[in-house]
Scaffold this active site. Sequence first.
Site, PDB file in Angstrom:
ATOM      1  N   GLN A 111       0.841  -1.200   0.000  1.00 58.77           N
ATOM      2  CA  GLN A 111       0.000   0.000   0.000  1.00 58.77           C
ATOM      3  C   GLN A 111       0.871   1.243   0.000  1.00 58.77           C
ATOM      4  O   GLN A 111       0.374   2.347  -0.126  1.00 58.77           O
ATOM      5  CB  GLN A 111      -0.818   0.055   1.292  1.00 58.77           C
ATOM      6  CG  GLN A 111      -1.850  -0.995   1.431  1.00 58.77           C
ATOM      7  CD  GLN A 111      -2.493  -0.900   2.813  1.00 58.77           C
ATOM      8  OE1 GLN A 111      -3.476  -0.218   2.992  1.00 58.77           O
ATOM      9  NE2 GLN A 111      -1.931  -1.582   3.768  1.00 58.77           N
ATOM     10  N   ASN A 112       2.179   1.035   0.238  1.00 58.47           N
ATOM     11  CA  ASN A 112       3.051   2.188   0.439  1.00 58.47           C
ATOM     12  C   ASN A 112       3.371   2.870  -0.881  1.00 58.47           C
ATOM     13  O   ASN A 112       3.491   2.222  -1.919  1.00 58.47           O
ATOM     14  CB  ASN A 112       4.334   1.765   1.155  1.00 58.47           C
ATOM     15  CG  ASN A 112       4.037   1.268   2.546  1.00 58.47           C
ATOM     16  OD1 ASN A 112       2.944   1.504   3.055  1.00 58.47           O
ATOM     17  ND2 ASN A 112       4.978   0.579   3.145  1.00 58.47           N
ATOM     18  N   ASP A 114       6.060   4.977  -0.963  1.00 58.15           N
ATOM     19  CA  ASP A 114       7.378   5.559  -0.716  1.00 58.15           C
ATOM     20  C   ASP A 114       8.513   4.993  -1.579  1.00 58.15           C
ATOM     21  O   ASP A 114       9.656   5.452  -1.491  1.00 58.15           O
ATOM     22  CB  ASP A 114       7.740   5.421   0.773  1.00 58.15           C
ATOM     23  CG  ASP A 114       7.676   3.964   1.270  1.00 58.15           C
ATOM     24  OD1 ASP A 114       7.924   3.033   0.484  1.00 58.15           O
ATOM     25  OD2 ASP A 114       7.375   3.768   2.464  1.00 58.15           O
ATOM     26  N   HIS A 129      -1.408   1.462  -4.132  1.00 54.17           N
ATOM     27  CA  HIS A 129      -1.804   2.874  -4.041  1.00 54.17           C
ATOM     28  C   HIS A 129      -0.855   3.789  -4.812  1.00 54.17           C
ATOM     29  O   HIS A 129      -0.799   4.986  -4.540  1.00 54.17           O
ATOM     30  CB  HIS A 129      -1.867   3.316  -2.572  1.00 54.17           C
ATOM     31  CG  HIS A 129      -3.002   2.697  -1.817  1.00 54.17           C
ATOM     32  ND1 HIS A 129      -3.000   2.522  -0.458  1.00 54.17           N
ATOM     33  CD2 HIS A 129      -4.186   2.205  -2.244  1.00 54.17           C
ATOM     34  CE1 HIS A 129      -4.139   1.940  -0.073  1.00 54.17           C
ATOM     35  NE2 HIS A 129      -4.865   1.733  -1.148  1.00 54.17           N
ATOM     36  N   CYS A 164      -0.885  14.646 -20.801  1.00 51.72           N
ATOM     37  CA  CYS A 164      -0.308  13.458 -21.432  1.00 51.72           C
ATOM     38  C   CYS A 164      -0.356  13.636 -22.960  1.00 51.72           C
ATOM     39  O   CYS A 164      -1.101  14.476 -23.471  1.00 51.72           O
ATOM     40  CB  CYS A 164      -1.155  12.261 -21.002  1.00 51.72           C
ATOM     41  SG  CYS A 164      -0.705  10.678 -21.711  1.00 51.72           S
ATOM     42  N   CYS A 166      -1.793  11.764 -24.889  1.00 47.99           N
ATOM     43  CA  CYS A 166      -3.156  11.426 -25.315  1.00 47.99           C
ATOM     44  C   CYS A 166      -4.133  12.572 -25.027  1.00 47.99           C
ATOM     45  O   CYS A 166      -5.305  12.501 -25.388  1.00 47.99           O
ATOM     46  CB  CYS A 166      -3.637  10.142 -24.620  1.00 47.99           C
ATOM     47  SG  CYS A 166      -4.144  10.393 -22.911  1.00 47.99           S
ATOM     48  N   GLY A 203       2.892  -4.950   8.814  1.00 48.83           N
ATOM     49  CA  GLY A 203       2.805  -3.522   9.121  1.00 48.83           C
ATOM     50  C   GLY A 203       1.627  -2.806   8.513  1.00 48.83           C
ATOM     51  O   GLY A 203       1.783  -1.732   7.937  1.00 48.83           O
ATOM     52  N   THR A 204       0.457  -3.397   8.618  1.00 49.29           N
ATOM     53  CA  THR A 204      -0.743  -2.671   8.175  1.00 49.29           C
ATOM     54  C   THR A 204      -1.861  -2.850   9.194  1.00 49.29           C
ATOM     55  O   THR A 204      -2.035  -3.935   9.749  1.00 49.29           O
ATOM     56  CB  THR A 204      -1.212  -3.107   6.768  1.00 49.29           C
ATOM     57  OG1 THR A 204      -2.472  -2.472   6.489  1.00 49.29           O
ATOM     58  CG2 THR A 204      -1.360  -4.595   6.605  1.00 49.29           C
ATOM     59  N   GLU A 250       1.001  -4.397  16.701  1.00 46.87           N
ATOM     60  CA  GLU A 250      -0.168  -4.568  17.581  1.00 46.87           C
ATOM     61  C   GLU A 250      -1.209  -5.418  16.858  1.00 46.87           C
ATOM     62  O   GLU A 250      -1.169  -5.531  15.629  1.00 46.87           O
ATOM     63  CB  GLU A 250      -0.755  -3.195  17.939  1.00 46.87           C
ATOM     64  CG  GLU A 250      -1.111  -2.387  16.699  1.00 46.87           C
ATOM     65  CD  GLU A 250      -1.472  -0.923  16.967  1.00 46.87           C
ATOM     66  OE1 GLU A 250      -1.591  -0.530  18.130  1.00 46.87           O
ATOM     67  OE2 GLU A 250      -1.641  -0.197  15.979  1.00 46.87           O
TER      68      GLU A 250
HETATM   69  P1  NAD Z   1      -1.681   2.366   9.154  1.00 44.48           P
HETATM   70  O1  NAD Z   1      -0.978   3.609   9.608  1.00 44.48           O
HETATM   71  O2  NAD Z   1      -3.157   2.377   9.158  1.00 44.48           O
HETATM   72  O3  NAD Z   1      -1.204   1.124  10.076  1.00 44.48           O
HETATM   73  C1  NAD Z   1       0.153   0.811  10.294  1.00 44.48           C
HETATM   74  C2  NAD Z   1       0.229  -0.415  11.180  1.00 44.48           C
HETATM   75  O4  NAD Z   1       1.580  -0.807  11.291  1.00 44.48           O
HETATM   76  C3  NAD Z   1      -0.274  -0.160  12.613  1.00 44.48           C
HETATM   77  O5  NAD Z   1      -1.065  -1.266  13.027  1.00 44.48           O
HETATM   78  C4  NAD Z   1       1.018  -0.037  13.422  1.00 44.48           C
HETATM   79  O6  NAD Z   1       0.859  -0.470  14.749  1.00 44.48           O
HETATM   80  C5  NAD Z   1       1.924  -0.970  12.659  1.00 44.48           C
HETATM   81  N1  NAD Z   1       3.356  -0.645  12.772  1.00 44.48           N
HETATM   82  C6  NAD Z   1       3.939   0.570  12.852  1.00 44.48           C
HETATM   83  N2  NAD Z   1       5.287   0.448  12.859  1.00 44.48           N
HETATM   84  C7  NAD Z   1       5.549  -0.889  12.806  1.00 44.48           C
HETATM   85  C8  NAD Z   1       6.730  -1.660  12.779  1.00 44.48           C
HETATM   86  N3  NAD Z   1       7.949  -1.105  12.811  1.00 44.48           N
HETATM   87  N4  NAD Z   1       6.630  -3.009  12.704  1.00 44.48           N
HETATM   88  C9  NAD Z   1       5.405  -3.615  12.655  1.00 44.48           C
HETATM   89  N5  NAD Z   1       4.245  -2.928  12.683  1.00 44.48           N
HETATM   90  C10 NAD Z   1       4.312  -1.581  12.742  1.00 44.48           C
HETATM   91  O7  NAD Z   1      -1.085   1.996   7.752  1.00 44.48           O
HETATM   92  P2  NAD Z   1      -1.759   1.223   6.539  1.00 44.48           P
HETATM   93  O8  NAD Z   1      -2.546   0.083   7.048  1.00 44.48           O
HETATM   94  O9  NAD Z   1      -0.668   0.975   5.562  1.00 44.48           O
HETATM   95  O10 NAD Z   1      -2.787   2.265   5.926  1.00 44.48           O
HETATM   96  C11 NAD Z   1      -2.396   3.597   5.681  1.00 44.48           C
HETATM   97  C12 NAD Z   1      -2.556   4.072   4.246  1.00 44.48           C
HETATM   98  O11 NAD Z   1      -1.722   5.234   4.104  1.00 44.48           O
HETATM   99  C13 NAD Z   1      -2.066   3.108   3.235  1.00 44.48           C
HETATM  100  O12 NAD Z   1      -3.027   3.037   2.269  1.00 44.48           O
HETATM  101  C14 NAD Z   1      -0.784   3.711   2.663  1.00 44.48           C
HETATM  102  O13 NAD Z   1      -0.910   3.856   1.270  1.00 44.48           O
HETATM  103  C15 NAD Z   1      -0.708   5.118   3.166  1.00 44.48           C
HETATM  104  N6  NAD Z   1       0.572   5.457   3.840  1.00 44.48           N
HETATM  105  C16 NAD Z   1       1.740   5.125   3.219  1.00 44.48           C
HETATM  106  C17 NAD Z   1       2.932   5.409   3.828  1.00 44.48           C
HETATM  107  C18 NAD Z   1       4.200   5.042   3.107  1.00 44.48           C
HETATM  108  O14 NAD Z   1       4.202   4.946   1.880  1.00 44.48           O
HETATM  109  N7  NAD Z   1       5.281   4.780   3.839  1.00 44.48           N
HETATM  110  C19 NAD Z   1       2.963   6.042   5.071  1.00 44.48           C
HETATM  111  C20 NAD Z   1       1.743   6.385   5.686  1.00 44.48           C
HETATM  112  C21 NAD Z   1       0.548   6.069   5.048  1.00 44.48           C
END
Ligand code: NAD
Length: 292
Positions: A111-112, A114, A129, A164, A166, A203-204, A250
């Site tokens: 989902q990241n 970055d 995403h 673009c 297009c 980590g989601t 968590e």
């Molecule tokens: P979220 O913030 O909803 O949840 C993150 C989860 O990861 C939490 O449950 C937290 O406790 C856990 N966590 C935090 N650090 C951790 C670690 N070191 N090890 C293990 N677990 C850890 O994130 P999500 O579920 O990805 O949803 C957020 C949305 O926002 C996504 O759709 C994403 O696209 C976007 N987002 C992306 C980034 C990025 O690209 N790095 C950053 C923030 C949000």
Amino acid sequence: MRLDTRDLTKKAAQDLEKAKHAIALTGAGISTESGIPDFRGPSGIWTKDPEAEKRAYQRYERFLEDPKGYWEERLSAPALLGDLDKAKPNPGHCALAELENMGILKCLITQNIDGLHEKAGSRNLIEYHGSYLKLRCTKCGSRSPIKEMDLEKLKEEEKLPPLCKCGGVIKSDVVHFGEPIPVDGARNSQEQAWKCDLMLICGTSAAVYPFAQLPRLAKKHLIEKEIKTESGLYVVKQVPFTTIIEVNAEPTPLTEAGISDYLIQGKTGEILPQIVDELVKSPISPPLAGGD
Ligand code: NAD
């Protein structure tokens, strides 16, 4: 038998070794150890500033109503997640790239936005995403590296929004809240979720839909298996096809609803490399039972 983190890590290594089509799903939590805040963790952006969440929900509407204004704001406002160009992959990203190199992980759906999985060397990657490093045409769907377009120059020359070939309006490849998921990523992810016999979710919070649907889809995949009863007779039972493992700081709604088979609670940057170490230390010891 209640297993501790060490036992669960070994069990995950054993499950991964047995799997024929293992995939991983990642969220913002895997990048917190690279200095990028998540949204809903204890130090998350939304947790600390609920107003920032409301503003984020308006971003896509802003683009649809006024693409020029959207781009001008984007180029002048500080980025929500900080300077992503400076961020480096951490041991969690590297462990997933290593699992792919070992031939164990067949696909990674993140989902990241970055770009850190790509920097770590993951190749079969679906950026569900989008990516902050890319632009996407809202008409033909083609993507291009952001560095190939001089957006500041377009701004100075009053030529925003970028267009673009297009004729379509270009936006950041990053999918904003309320924006439909691009069809290619959505379709490929669904196929992977159905096909996989192991899903490693890292980590989601599994709160953002439709991404959070993918583990639920995998959970619905049942197969028929002959099971020996106490009387010695065999019965055919429907059993889950996919083993679902969470690595998270968590418990999440997936843990609480019993979607995941087990949670390894802790930091992805510590647990994922331990799983790789266990796999390198082959041969794997006999399977450990239980998870509760
Ligand atoms: P979220 O913030 O909803 O949840 C993150 C989860 O990861 C939490 O449950 C937290 O406790 C856990 N966590 C935090 N650090 C951790 C670690 N070191 N090890 C293990 N677990 C850890 O994130 P999500 O579920 O990805 O949803 C957020 C949305 O926002 C996504 O759709 C994403 O696209 C976007 N987002 C992306 C980034 C990025 O690209 N790095 C950053 C923030 C949000």
